[in-house]
Design an enzyme around this catalytic site. Structure first.
Site, short mmCIF file in Angstrom:
data_model
loop_
_atom_site.label_atom_id
_atom_site.label_comp_id
_atom_site.label_asym_id
_atom_site.label_seq_id
_atom_site.Cartn_x
_atom_site.Cartn_y
_atom_site.Cartn_z
N LYS A 1 1.05 4.28 -2.71
CA LYS A 1 0.75 5.62 -2.59
C LYS A 1 2.05 6.65 -2.85
O LYS A 1 1.72 7.75 -3.21
CB LYS A 1 0.33 5.71 -1.07
CG LYS A 1 -1.18 4.92 -1.01
CD LYS A 1 -2.20 5.44 -1.74
CE LYS A 1 -3.44 4.92 -1.70
NZ LYS A 1 -4.74 5.52 -2.35
N TYR B 1 0.75 -1.06 0.13
CA TYR B 1 -0.09 0.02 -0.19
C TYR B 1 0.95 1.20 0.05
O TYR B 1 0.56 2.11 -0.86
CB TYR B 1 -0.95 -0.06 1.32
CG TYR B 1 -1.95 1.08 1.30
CD1 TYR B 1 -3.04 1.11 0.68
CD2 TYR B 1 -1.78 2.09 2.22
CE1 TYR B 1 -4.06 2.05 0.70
CE2 TYR B 1 -2.59 3.06 2.42
CZ TYR B 1 -3.95 3.36 1.64
OH TYR B 1 -4.68 4.37 1.96
#
Ligand code: NAP
Length: 244
Positions: free
Chosen positions: A156, A152
């Site tokens: 990002k 993740y």
């Protein structure tokens, strides 16, 4: 004629709040969702009940060809796309030691490749129009990292780099591209976190509470407005002071 905003992952959470807020601001809202049609219909109904205009489209943002078809249909029906909010995102958290290849690929495919797919197809329209705004929803963990979220955080951080490169590429065509990095926001994504993880997050937030989806939506509305015409390539945190 009202401006057209495409919001990915608008059936729930932060995307839903963005859709409702931008509808209030007079945008025609294109609600995108992956599988939860019931939730998407509820957002559509709420916008219409408030006097706004919206239409919902199922599309998996990780699929390049699906996104191409989705954006073509929107362009044919609505004439232009003035705002793209790349909000759709998923998590598949676990320590790197236990993370399998699929958990890494899936998160990158939705969060980063999905942002590429939508930007690629929408920017063609905006480049021709010589106007448009793009807002990418990243996360503060893309700036500072987080245990159990290598997939993740990589996705990002990738969105942040992508935002800056697009901002430079599109600037001379009157298109601004910015990113919003929310901190710890109350949605289904954070609902399932263990109490210990939540307590740890809260202890690092000077304002000492979780944020609300609406507090992210307000910033999207500002970045989508004419008032933000001189802002591009920026990452703005909405995090109660967690990262400063
Ligand atoms: P959420 O409540 O889990 O909602 C996710 C939304 O994304 C849903 O509308 C879902 O559609 C959609 N979606 C997921 N995969 C998709 C795909 N492949 N194609 C199209 N749509 C897809 O998440 P959230 O908390 O609102 O998060 C929204 C964004 O903010 C994400 O990018 C997330 O990473 C970011 N963010 C959240 C937080 C937080 O604390 N909540 C913090 C920082 C950043 P369905 O309803 O059809 O499943």
């Amino acid at each position: 004629m009202s401006k057209v905003a495409v919001i990915t992952g608008a059936s729930r959470g932060i995307g839903r709040a963005i859709a409702l807020k931008l509808a209030e601001e007079g945008f025609t809202i294109i609600i995108n969702y992956r599988s939860n049609q019931e939730a998407s219909d509820a957002v559509l109904k709420e916008i219409e009940n408030n006097g706004g205009k919206a239409k919902a489209f199922q599309c998996d943002v990780s699929q390049f060809d699906q996104v191409a078809d989705f954006i073509k249909v929107v362009k044919d029906e609505f004439g232009s796309i003035d705002l793209l909010v790349n909000n759709a995102g998923i998590t598949k958290d676990t320590l790197l030691m236990r993370m399998d290849e699929k958990a890494f690929d899936d998160v990158i495919a939705v969060n980063l490749k999905g942002t590429f797919n939508c930007t690629k197809h929408v920017s063609r329209i905006m480049l021709k129009q010589r106007t448009g705004k793009i807002v990418n929803i990243t996360s503060v963990v893309g700036l500072i990292g987080n245990i159990g979220q290598t997939n993740y955080t990589a996705s990002k951080a990738g969105v942040i780099g992508f935002t800056k490169a697009c901002a430079k590429e599109f600037a001379l065509r009157g298109i601004t591209v910015n990113a919003i990095a929310p901190g710890f926001i109350e949605t289904e994504m954070t609902e399932d976190l263990a109490d210990k993880v939540k307590e740890n997050f809260l202890s690092n937030i000077p304002l000492n509470r979780m944020g609300k989806s609406e507090e992210v939506a307000h910033l999207v509305a500002f970045l989508a407005s004419e008032k933000a015409n001189y802002i591009t390539g920026q990452v703005i945190n909405v995090d109660g002071g967690m990262v400063m």
